[in-house]
Design a protein around this motif. Structure first.
Motif, PDB file in Angstrom:
ATOM      1  N   UNK A  62       0.564  -0.982  -0.320  1.00 24.19           N
ATOM      2  CA  UNK A  62       0.106  -0.423  -0.301  1.00 24.19           C
ATOM      3  C   UNK A  62       0.801   1.131   0.179  1.00 24.19           C
ATOM      4  N   UNK A  63       0.154   2.545  -0.372  1.00 24.71           N
ATOM      5  CA  UNK A  63       1.130   3.651  -0.220  1.00 24.71           C
ATOM      6  C   UNK A  63       1.697   3.878   1.200  1.00 24.71           C
ATOM      7  N   UNK A  64       1.323   4.056   2.463  1.00 25.27           N
ATOM      8  CA  UNK A  64       1.650   3.092   3.824  1.00 25.27           C
ATOM      9  C   UNK A  64       2.855   2.937   4.230  1.00 25.27           C
ATOM     10  N   UNK A  65       2.575   1.582   3.613  1.00 25.76           N
ATOM     11  CA  UNK A  65       3.542   0.572   3.193  1.00 25.76           C
ATOM     12  C   UNK A  65       5.035   1.489   2.833  1.00 25.76           C
ATOM     13  N   UNK A  66       4.896   1.862   1.709  1.00 21.56           N
ATOM     14  CA  UNK A  66       5.458   2.382   0.438  1.00 21.56           C
ATOM     15  C   UNK A  66       6.344   2.882   2.046  1.00 21.56           C
ATOM     16  N   UNK A  67       5.573   4.914   1.919  1.00 24.29           N
ATOM     17  CA  UNK A  67       6.429   4.897   3.032  1.00 24.29           C
ATOM     18  C   UNK A  67       7.017   4.870   3.353  1.00 24.29           C
ATOM     19  N   UNK A  68       6.552   3.468   4.815  1.00 25.81           N
ATOM     20  CA  UNK A  68       7.540   2.954   5.546  1.00 25.81           C
ATOM     21  C   UNK A  68       8.571   2.811   5.011  1.00 25.81           C
ATOM     22  N   UNK A  69       8.462   1.496   4.228  1.00 26.38           N
ATOM     23  CA  UNK A  69       9.805   1.652   3.387  1.00 26.38           C
ATOM     24  C   UNK A  69      11.049   3.032   3.158  1.00 26.38           C
ATOM     25  N   UNK A  70       9.904   3.602   2.489  1.00 23.20           N
ATOM     26  CA  UNK A  70      11.388   4.756   1.862  1.00 23.20           C
ATOM     27  C   UNK A  70      11.822   5.667   3.634  1.00 23.20           C
ATOM     28  N   UNK A  71      10.828   6.215   4.306  1.00 22.98           N
ATOM     29  CA  UNK A  71      11.291   6.222   5.426  1.00 22.98           C
ATOM     30  C   UNK A  71      12.553   5.834   6.519  1.00 22.98           C
ATOM     31  N   UNK A  72      12.577   4.103   5.921  1.00 20.40           N
ATOM     32  CA  UNK A  72      13.632   3.555   6.735  1.00 20.40           C
ATOM     33  C   UNK A  72      15.078   4.309   5.895  1.00 20.40           C
ATOM     34  N   UNK A  73      15.130   3.839   4.302  1.00 19.99           N
ATOM     35  CA  UNK A  73      15.770   4.103   3.740  1.00 19.99           C
ATOM     36  C   UNK A  73      16.332   5.943   4.387  1.00 19.99           C
ATOM     37  N   UNK A  74      15.248   6.745   4.512  1.00 16.11           N
ATOM     38  CA  UNK A  74      15.364   7.991   4.738  1.00 16.11           C
ATOM     39  C   UNK A  74      16.914   8.142   5.981  1.00 16.11           C
ATOM     40  N   UNK A  75      16.052   7.299   6.636  1.00  9.19           N
ATOM     41  CA  UNK A  75      16.016   7.788   8.201  1.00  9.19           C
ATOM     42  C   UNK A  75      18.303   7.079   8.454  1.00  9.19           C
ATOM     43  N   UNK A  76      18.170   6.140   7.759  1.00  7.91           N
ATOM     44  CA  UNK A  76      19.189   5.989   7.127  1.00  7.91           C
ATOM     45  C   UNK A  76      20.597   6.560   6.468  1.00  7.91           C
ATOM     46  N   UNK A  80      15.348  13.277  10.025  1.00 15.46           N
ATOM     47  CA  UNK A  80      14.812  12.516  11.396  1.00 15.46           C
ATOM     48  C   UNK A  80      13.272  13.111  10.881  1.00 15.46           C
ATOM     49  N   UNK A  81      12.956  13.136  12.023  1.00 16.65           N
ATOM     50  CA  UNK A  81      11.833  13.317  12.828  1.00 16.65           C
ATOM     51  C   UNK A  81      10.532  13.588  11.573  1.00 16.65           C
ATOM     52  N   UNK A  82      10.592  12.544  11.564  1.00 15.63           N
ATOM     53  CA  UNK A  82       9.502  12.011  10.558  1.00 15.63           C
ATOM     54  C   UNK A  82       8.010  11.947  11.131  1.00 15.63           C
ATOM     55  N   UNK A  83       7.314  12.116  10.436  1.00 12.29           N
ATOM     56  CA  UNK A  83       5.803  12.339  10.558  1.00 12.29           C
ATOM     57  C   UNK A  83       4.799  12.223   9.155  1.00 12.29           C
ATOM     58  N   UNK A  84       3.876  11.007   9.621  1.00 11.23           N
ATOM     59  CA  UNK A  84       3.312  10.444   8.477  1.00 11.23           C
ATOM     60  C   UNK A  84       1.967  11.068   8.266  1.00 11.23           C
ATOM     61  N   UNK A  85       1.048  11.501   7.083  1.00 10.82           N
ATOM     62  CA  UNK A  85      -0.608  11.545   7.507  1.00 10.82           C
ATOM     63  C   UNK A  85      -1.012  11.366   6.368  1.00 10.82           C
ATOM     64  N   UNK A  96       1.412  10.832   3.258  1.00  8.05           N
ATOM     65  CA  UNK A  96       2.203  12.200   3.177  1.00  8.05           C
ATOM     66  C   UNK A  96       3.672  11.781   4.697  1.00  8.05           C
ATOM     67  N   UNK A  97       4.673  11.929   4.232  1.00  7.87           N
ATOM     68  CA  UNK A  97       6.074  12.007   5.102  1.00  7.87           C
ATOM     69  C   UNK A  97       6.336  13.212   4.962  1.00  7.87           C
ATOM     70  N   UNK A  98       6.606  13.581   6.186  1.00  6.11           N
ATOM     71  CA  UNK A  98       7.215  15.004   6.286  1.00  6.11           C
ATOM     72  C   UNK A  98       8.861  14.311   7.551  1.00  6.11           C
ATOM     73  N   UNK A  99       9.770  15.167   7.494  1.00 11.82           N
ATOM     74  CA  UNK A  99      10.885  14.609   7.572  1.00 11.82           C
ATOM     75  C   UNK A  99      12.005  16.157   7.454  1.00 11.82           C
ATOM     76  N   UNK A 100      12.954  16.960   8.346  1.00  9.37           N
ATOM     77  CA  UNK A 100      13.965  17.404   7.905  1.00  9.37           C
ATOM     78  C   UNK A 100      15.018  16.954   8.004  1.00  9.37           C
ATOM     79  N   UNK A 101      16.219  17.822   7.740  1.00 12.45           N
ATOM     80  CA  UNK A 101      17.540  18.061   7.203  1.00 12.45           C
ATOM     81  C   UNK A 101      17.988  18.531   8.122  1.00 12.45           C
ATOM     82  N   UNK A 102      19.215  18.239   8.917  1.00 13.25           N
ATOM     83  CA  UNK A 102      20.415  19.023  10.296  1.00 13.25           C
ATOM     84  C   UNK A 102      21.595  19.772   9.886  1.00 13.25           C
ATOM     85  N   UNK A 103      21.119  20.645   9.784  1.00  8.56           N
ATOM     86  CA  UNK A 103      23.090  21.175   9.127  1.00  8.56           C
ATOM     87  C   UNK A 103      24.016  20.462  10.404  1.00  8.56           C
ATOM     88  N   UNK A 104      25.250  21.108  10.381  1.00 10.98           N
ATOM     89  CA  UNK A 104      26.619  20.222  11.811  1.00 10.98           C
ATOM     90  C   UNK A 104      25.828  20.550  13.130  1.00 10.98           C
TER      91      UNK A 104
END
Length: 151
Positions: A62-76, A80-85, A96-104
């Motif tokens: 499903x779209x939710x399961x595809x988003x879960x797999x994407x989140x795993x790859x993105x977290x690796x 960070x700071x994932x929220x899913x709607x 919709x999967x939201x996340x952030x990129x942090x600086x140094x």
């Protein structure tokens, strides 16, 4: 660009994939970057305004399961700071999967949203991000609202 109510739109038809992406008329399409994997289109509206469309096998997910797999790859990769709607995307149930990129220093440098939908055995992802999230979020939402998958 926070007021999108008066924006004029143009379509980019990605004919081999049955996708139509509508963007403001001042945006331009760019060729995919093969290093990004299953990317089928990039578009930009100038500095800080870019989007990417991906198509990949859904493998019965499903779209939710595809988003879960994407989140795993993105977290690796350090996102960070994932929220899913759960949301409507491409005329169907999506995510919709939201996340952030942090600086140094650990501060949020960029926020990103990826929208996921599945048609048949194909998953489609529309990803957009911004360092000026509050300014660009209305545009991001409007582009996602206009995204079309032909059956």
């Amino acid at each position: 660009m926070s007021d999108v109510s008066s924006t004029a739109w143009k379509p980019f038809e990605i004919i081999p994939y049955g996708v139509v992406l509508h963007v403001p008329t001042d945006w331009e399409a760019l060729p995919p970057v093969p290093a990004n994997g299953p990317e089928i289109l990039r578009a930009t509206g100038g500095a800080g305004r870019m989007l990417i469309v991906f198509k990949m096998p859904a493998g019965g997910l499903t779209a939710a399961q595809v988003a879960d797999k994407a989140q795993e790859k993105l977290a690796a990769h350090g996102f960070a700071d994932f929220t899913r709607t759960e949301t409507r995307f491409a005329g169907r149930s999506g995510v919709a999967l939201d996340f952030v990129t942090r600086d140094g220093d650990g501060k949020v440098a960029r926020r990103t949203r990826e929208y996921f939908a599945v048609r048949g055995n194909a998953a489609f992802v529309l990803g957009m991000g911004s360092a000026s999230w509050a300014e660009h979020l209305p545009l991001i939402e409007q582009i996602a609202e206009r995204f079309e998958l032909a059956d």
